[in-house]
Design a protein around this motif. Structure first.
Motif, short mmCIF file in Angstrom:
data_model
loop_
_atom_site.label_atom_id
_atom_site.label_comp_id
_atom_site.label_asym_id
_atom_site.label_seq_id
_atom_site.Cartn_x
_atom_site.Cartn_y
_atom_site.Cartn_z
N GLY A 1 73.60 49.30 71.57
CA GLY A 1 73.26 50.59 71.16
C GLY A 1 74.55 52.50 70.94
O GLY A 1 74.66 52.08 72.22
N GLN A 2 74.51 52.76 69.93
CA GLN A 2 75.45 54.22 69.86
C GLN A 2 75.26 55.13 71.25
O GLN A 2 74.57 55.73 71.48
N PHE A 3 76.55 54.82 72.15
CA PHE A 3 76.28 55.82 73.11
C PHE A 3 77.27 56.73 72.41
O PHE A 3 78.36 56.66 71.95
N PRO A 4 77.67 58.11 73.58
CA PRO A 4 78.87 58.99 73.35
C PRO A 4 80.06 57.76 73.80
O PRO A 4 80.05 56.77 74.52
N GLY A 5 81.19 58.88 73.18
CA GLY A 5 82.04 57.82 73.37
C GLY A 5 83.03 56.81 72.74
O GLY A 5 81.79 55.64 72.39
N GLU A 6 83.79 56.14 73.18
CA GLU A 6 84.23 54.53 73.54
C GLU A 6 83.92 54.10 74.25
O GLU A 6 84.21 52.45 73.86
N ARG A 7 83.81 53.98 75.43
CA ARG A 7 83.42 53.02 76.92
C ARG A 7 82.57 53.46 77.51
O ARG A 7 82.45 54.59 78.16
N PRO B 1 87.82 44.83 88.66
CA PRO B 1 86.89 44.82 89.04
C PRO B 1 86.37 45.26 88.05
O PRO B 1 86.62 45.55 86.86
N PHE B 2 85.10 45.87 88.39
CA PHE B 2 84.02 46.18 86.90
C PHE B 2 82.99 47.09 87.77
O PHE B 2 81.98 47.60 88.34
N GLN B 3 84.04 48.86 87.12
CA GLN B 3 83.66 49.66 87.56
C GLN B 3 82.29 50.80 86.29
O GLN B 3 82.40 50.35 85.80
N TYR B 4 81.83 51.73 86.68
CA TYR B 4 81.17 52.64 86.50
C TYR B 4 81.67 53.82 85.59
O TYR B 4 83.00 54.05 86.30
N PHE B 5 81.79 53.28 84.36
CA PHE B 5 82.66 54.33 83.50
C PHE B 5 81.38 54.37 82.34
O PHE B 5 81.02 54.66 82.10
N VAL B 6 82.87 55.96 82.31
CA VAL B 6 82.06 56.65 80.98
C VAL B 6 83.11 57.18 79.29
O VAL B 6 84.35 57.17 80.57
N HIS B 7 82.45 57.99 78.66
CA HIS B 7 83.02 58.63 78.08
C HIS B 7 82.75 59.75 77.38
O HIS B 7 82.79 59.65 76.53
N HIS B 8 82.13 60.70 78.22
CA HIS B 8 81.64 61.90 77.95
C HIS B 8 82.37 63.36 77.16
O HIS B 8 83.74 63.55 77.13
N SER B 9 82.52 64.11 76.16
CA SER B 9 82.27 65.15 75.86
C SER B 9 82.03 66.38 75.85
O SER B 9 83.46 67.55 75.52
N TRP C 1 79.19 51.53 79.58
CA TRP C 1 78.23 50.58 80.14
C TRP C 1 77.39 50.10 79.45
O TRP C 1 76.78 48.90 79.23
N GLY C 2 76.83 51.10 78.43
CA GLY C 2 75.77 50.62 77.59
C GLY C 2 73.92 51.37 77.44
O GLY C 2 73.30 51.59 76.28
N TYR C 3 74.35 51.46 78.66
CA TYR C 3 73.15 52.59 79.14
C TYR C 3 72.78 54.15 79.23
O TYR C 3 71.43 54.87 79.25
N ASP C 4 73.69 54.47 78.11
CA ASP C 4 73.81 56.04 78.00
C ASP C 4 73.22 55.69 76.40
O ASP C 4 73.71 57.12 75.92
N VAL D 1 68.08 45.74 76.14
CA VAL D 1 67.57 46.69 75.04
C VAL D 1 67.15 47.69 76.17
O VAL D 1 66.56 47.21 77.38
N VAL D 2 67.62 48.95 76.30
CA VAL D 2 66.80 50.31 76.93
C VAL D 2 65.93 51.34 76.16
O VAL D 2 66.15 51.53 75.27
N TYR D 3 64.09 50.59 77.27
CA TYR D 3 63.35 51.71 76.50
C TYR D 3 62.81 52.73 77.93
O TYR D 3 61.94 53.15 77.05
N ASN D 4 63.72 52.68 78.19
CA ASN D 4 62.74 53.63 79.54
C ASN D 4 63.62 54.87 79.44
O ASN D 4 62.89 55.87 79.85
N HIS D 5 65.05 55.05 78.86
CA HIS D 5 65.91 56.10 79.20
C HIS D 5 66.41 56.35 77.50
O HIS D 5 66.96 55.52 77.21
N PHE D 6 66.73 57.48 77.76
CA PHE D 6 67.94 57.85 76.61
C PHE D 6 69.17 58.59 77.79
O PHE D 6 68.79 59.13 78.71
N GLY D 7 70.40 58.42 77.14
CA GLY D 7 71.52 58.84 77.11
C GLY D 7 71.27 60.78 77.37
O GLY D 7 70.70 60.94 76.74
#
Length: 605
Positions: free
Chosen positions: A151-157, A439-447, A159-162, A197-203
């Motif tokens: 599901g559409q998340f901020p930026g291009e990178r 590795p598989f690290q935690y990454f985000v791409h917020h603005s 995990w998908g849970y945001d 799928v994530v139905y427990n929160h929004f990013g």
């Protein structure tokens, strides 16, 4: 529910134009504004907070926003956000020339699941890259891939849970058409698609849903803030939103199973829990289409109600991730018993997990500070998904270390055997099959700079008790993401090539073995020696006896069997073919010496 059934939300294209359905219970006026045009489409107010319109004006490719009482926002049920979470929504035609009519989803007990993250699975970071790897996955022995959230998340990178647009397939991955192509191609290779799928929160960025209605409630708290509103005032629209999303993945994208993230965080005291309604919606689709679809939950409550049938007021999920098998396995393999691992005591708990899936079945948990868990008696083995690593257990480490960075090759092979030879549904995490070094690290791409800094600070706080000189990688940095992209050239070299050969053979062993194919824990008797760190698995099926010996210690251990029959060796983690120092010989007496970090299976002659 007593309200009319809502099958579709957002803008759906039809032969005679487009139909718009929007839930905005507090709005006084609602219009659809097409980008670059002066024309506004007026929506008509309907019952229960809905607004509707049919129009010939909106066409595929048009971008639009909804205007509520003068304020414009993207469609919460948008099917495409080509300019990201802050951009306009785009009208798409979700029809597709499917070629999978003859594809049959395997029984859940036959699933061999491979969890992957689209962005880091290949160098192209998109669905096409995954399509290109389908022949590889087929050869490996995989028949189901579990795709982390899209599901559409901020930026291009991410995990998908945001994600903040659950209906919109991530644009940087290729968007909805590209995902349909992946599903169709997977089915052509006899590979099922499990979608997370994530139905427990929004990013935290780009969440415009609250402008439309009470999507959240203050009745409950969650790790992500206020809970999704499944049982408070106006919750009907939120429930419809989730059920329409479930139906969309099955109908428009031919997804075979949903993995529902953190189901324990779905707060709902309604007479019919949202999971029960998801089950009913799925059952209706199965009945209508005469196809198989599965619902699998991530849930850390050890509560059998999630798997009990609707007739017993259960949530009737088909399967559940079992983190406790993983935790016990990691500690048995020599992992540090800190954090939530402190509740696990290695061999004894792993032996219990082999037999009962849950480790905590009602006893006191020091970590949780309460009595915890329920008995799993009567629940079939195929209801439980087990693994030696996954995105959470890898990525939630400070440095995102895989098992390849924490355990020897011998121990990695033994851990894989414990998973694949268990009476449960096995799952691999991408790259583990060749002992990937990335590795598989935690990454985000917020603005938003404040949010970026808050994420950085939160990540540092999470690991400050580790008392290490190492620093948590910056989640926002491009390098944190690129460091996690799998290096496929590793497969061709030395120990990586041997590990891949091991996994291919191990999965073939699972599929060809008549006992393991049963996925029946009632066939299994488990014995263990805590002092020796050894587990003995005895499977009895019809007139066959198969015995597995798993030595998790750092020393050779002598195993004494009660049965003095002769046995033929059918599996050996120490075989030189994959870098071992063996092989172990066939068993013709009641005693056998098993090398350290070694697992061997024998079939009675």
């Amino acid at each position: 529910m007593n309200t009319p059934k809502i099958n579709y939300l957002g803008v759906r294209t039809e032969a005679d134009g487009a139909h718009i359905s929007l839930w905005a219970p507090s709005a006084k006026t609602v219009h659809c504004q097409i980008e670059g045009q002066d024309t506004r489409i007026t929506l008509n107010q309907s019952k229960y907070g809905y607004w509707e319109a049919s129009t010939h004006v909106l066409k595929v490719g048009d971008q639009y926003r909804f205007v509520l009482d003068g304020d414009a926002y993207a469609d919460p049920a948008s099917y495409y956000q080509p300019e990201g979470v802050h951009g306009p929504s785009e009208v798409v035609d979700l029809s597709f020339a499917w070629t999978d009519a003859k594809y049959e989803v395997p029984a859940l007990k036959d699933f061999i699941i491979y969890e992957l993250h689209i962005g880091t699975f290949t160098q192209t970071h998109d669905f096409q890259g995954t399509i290109d790897k389908l022949p590889y996955l087929k050869k490996l022995g995989i028949n189901a891939i579990e795709v982390m959230p899209i599901g559409q998340f901020p930026g291009e990178r991410n995990w998908g849970y945001d994600g903040v647009f659950p209906f919109a397939v991530q644009a940087s991955y290729g968007g909805p058409k590209a995902f349909q192509q992946l599903v169709d191609a997977a089915h052509a290779h006899d590979i099922a698609i499990v979608l997370d799928v994530v139905y427990n929160h929004f990013g935290p960025e780009g969440n415009y849903a609250p402008h439309y209605g009470p999507y959240f409630t203050e009745k409950y708290g969650t790790p992500w803030g206020s809970a999704i509103n499944f049982d408070d005032a106006h919750s009907n629209g939120v429930r419809d939103f989730v059920l329409a999303n479930v139906r969309m993945w099955f109908e428009d994208f031919h997804v075979d199973a949903l993995r529902i993230d953190a189901a324990h965080a779905l707060k709902d005291s309604s007479a019919s829990h949202i999971l029960q309604d998801i089950r009913k919606e799925t059952n209706a689709w199965i009945s209508e289409q005469e196809t198989k679809h599965y619902l699998i939950v991530e849930c850390d409550l050890n509560d059998r109600r999630y798997l009990e049938p609707l007739e017993k007021n259960g949530y009737a999920m088909d399967g559940q991730w079992v983190d406790e098998f993983h935790h016990a396995l990691r500690v048995a393999a020599g992992g540090k018993p800190d954090g939530y691992y402190a509740d696990f005591h290695g061999i004894a708990d792993l032996a219990k997990a082999f037999q009962h899936a849950y480790v905590y079945t009602g006893q006191y948990s020091e970590h949780r500070q309460k009595f915890f868990g329920s008995d799993s008696t009567g629940l079939a083995g195929e209801r439980f998904v087990v693994f030696s690593q996954n995105h959470d257990q890898t990525g939630n480490r400070m440095l995102g270390e895989r098992s390849s960075m924490l355990f020897s090759s011998d121990m990695q092979r033994l851990m894989a055997l414990a998973v694949i030879a268990s009476p449960y549904v096995p799952m691999l995490f991408m790259g583990e099959e060749w002992s990937a070094s990335t590795p598989f690290q935690y990454f985000v791409h917020h603005s938003d700079e404040e949010l970026i800094e808050a994420v950085r600070k939160g990540r540092k706080e999470e690991f400050k008790s580790f008392h290490t000189e190492a620093e948590a990688p910056d989640p926002q940095a491009q390098s944190t993401f690129t460091d996690c992209v799998l290096n496929w050239t590793e497969q061709d070299s030395g120990s990586h090539r041997q590990m891949l050969a091991y996994y291919e053979a191990l999965l073939a062993f699972r599929k060809s073995n008549s006992i393991l194919r049963q996925v029946d824990r009632s066939l299994l008797t488990v014995q263990y020696d805590e002092a020796k760190s050894v587990i003995v698995l005895s499977y009895t099926f019809e007139d066959q006896l198969m015995v597995g010996m798993l030595n998790f210690s750092t020393d050779a251990q002598v195993i004494t069997l009660d049965n003095a029959h002769s046995f033929e060796r059918i599996w050996d983690t120490s075989d030189p073919a994959w870098g071992g120092s063996g092989p172990i010989q066939d068993l013709f007496s009641s005693q056998l010496s098993i090398p350290p970090a070694t697992g061997v299976f024998f079939q009675q002659l």
